[in-house]
Design an enzyme around this catalytic site. Structure first.
Site, mmCIF file in Angstrom:
data_model
loop_
_atom_site.group_PDB
_atom_site.id
_atom_site.type_symbol
_atom_site.label_atom_id
_atom_site.label_comp_id
_atom_site.label_asym_id
_atom_site.label_seq_id
_atom_site.Cartn_x
_atom_site.Cartn_y
_atom_site.Cartn_z
ATOM 1 N N TYR A 198 -18.034 3.273 17.419
ATOM 2 C CA TYR A 198 -17.737 4.679 17.143
ATOM 3 C C TYR A 198 -18.201 5.559 18.301
ATOM 4 C CZ TYR A 198 -17.719 9.181 14.684
ATOM 5 O OH TYR A 198 -17.497 10.482 14.321
ATOM 6 N N ASN A 236 -7.021 14.072 15.160
ATOM 7 C CA ASN A 236 -8.203 14.120 14.307
ATOM 8 C C ASN A 236 -8.531 12.796 13.636
ATOM 9 O OD1 ASN A 236 -10.182 15.394 12.269
ATOM 10 N ND2 ASN A 236 -8.542 14.616 10.954
ATOM 11 N N THR A 281 -17.259 15.030 5.227
ATOM 12 C CA THR A 281 -16.043 14.220 5.247
ATOM 13 C C THR A 281 -16.329 12.909 4.521
ATOM 14 O OG1 THR A 281 -16.570 13.036 7.282
ATOM 15 C CG2 THR A 281 -15.513 15.198 7.510
ATOM 16 N N VAL A 317 -2.081 5.890 13.135
ATOM 17 C CA VAL A 317 -2.186 6.420 14.499
ATOM 18 C C VAL A 317 -2.261 5.324 15.550
ATOM 19 C CG1 VAL A 317 -3.237 8.601 13.807
ATOM 20 C CG2 VAL A 317 -4.717 6.635 14.336
#
Length: 292
Positions: A157, A90, A192, A64
């Site tokens: 993050y 995502n 996840t 990405v």
């Protein structure tokens, strides 16, 4: 009315986790699905599982952080399905974590390139094709509760997820006249592998020795329990579908986390109240809000 029937969604990070769960949920409602991911092996497995469920699917390799690869994905998707109606940005990474001194510039660059610029590249690649057919559509950006409140030792993050929230707010205003609904999904801890992001770190982001990044094992040990005990990704995906149908802007998944946001905004409100009694601003209390 099924608003998703025969529409096409492009989902980055679609080979597993939230991305795959969203692909399954939207595919079950009649959408054509394009899953794009940097992990080719996982991508193939995801394609097989979606196809076995009777979902029209195209799998495409994608980093990405590479804008030209996004354009390639868009072209492949158009060739297969004709029109594009949704992008789900995502794909994301957690980074290796650490203090100011421990977080080196390559880690910063990696997280910025994936979590922030990956969203920019994806939106820029797909939105023109959504506009082209005039039928409207969706831009879904996956941020995090970390976009609204701090996550210790995960500053890159948190910073990128806060930026994704801000970008989505701008794009929602910009795209509404085009019939394109933008929303930001802000899950709390879900099941996840975000704590194992290092498995997909490209070589170009490795090699800087600043004497400090915490090992994946250390950070993974800190996060593994809360991630493994997090919300099932299928529930996150169903919540997103529900929110898309209701045209919600902010899509939250963990009701109990609301106290974190309300506490933050209470502090902001109190800070504004203090400006009203500021001697430094005594002559500037009536400055008007700009209009755009």
């Amino acid at each position: 009315m099924n608003i998703f029937q025969d529409k096409t969604a492009v989902i980055s990070g679609g080979a597993e986790g939230i991305g795959l769960a969203v692909a399954q949920a939207l595919g079950a409602r009649g959408m054509n699905i394009v899953i794009a991911d940097i992990n080719v092996e996982q991508l193939q497995q995801a394609e097989e599982s979606l196809s076995a469920a009777g979902i029209p699917v195209l799998a495409a390799e994608l980093d990405v952080a590479n804008a030209s690869q996004w354009q390639n994905v868009a072209e492949q998707a158009l060739a297969r399905f004709g029109k594009l109606h949704m992008v789900v940005n995502n794909a994301g990474v957690g980074g290796s974590g650490g203090t100011i001194e421990e977080t080196d510039s390559l880690t910063w660059q990696w997280v910025l390139d994936v979590n922030l610029m990956g969203v920019v590249h994806g939106t820029r690649a797909i939105v023109p094709h959504i506009k082209a057919h005039g039928e409207g559509g969706w831009v879904v950006n996956v941020a995090s509760m970390a976009g609204f409140t701090s996550l210790p030792l995960a500053t890159p993050y948190s910073a990128t997820k806060a930026a994704v929230v801000a970008m989505t707010e701008n794009w929602a205003f910009e795209l509404e006249p085009e019939g394109i609904h933008a929303c930001v999904l802000c899950p709390g801890f879900a099941q996840t592998r975000i704590h194992k992001s290092e498995r997909n770190r490209p070589q170009r982001y490795s090699g800087e020795a600043t004497g400090g990044n915490r090992s994946e094992e250390e950070l993974g040990g800190m996060l593994a329990k809360v991630v493994e005990e997090g919300m099932p990704v299928a529930a996150v995906a169903e919540r997103l579908v529900e929110a898309l149908q209701a045209k919600e802007l902010y899509v939250f998944t963990h009701p109990t986390y609301g106290v974190l946001i309300t506490s933050r905004f209470r502090n902001v409100e109190e800070a504004f109240e203090r400006t009203k009694s500021s001697e430094a601003l005594a002559d500037y209390q009536d400055f008007a809000m700009p209009s755009f």
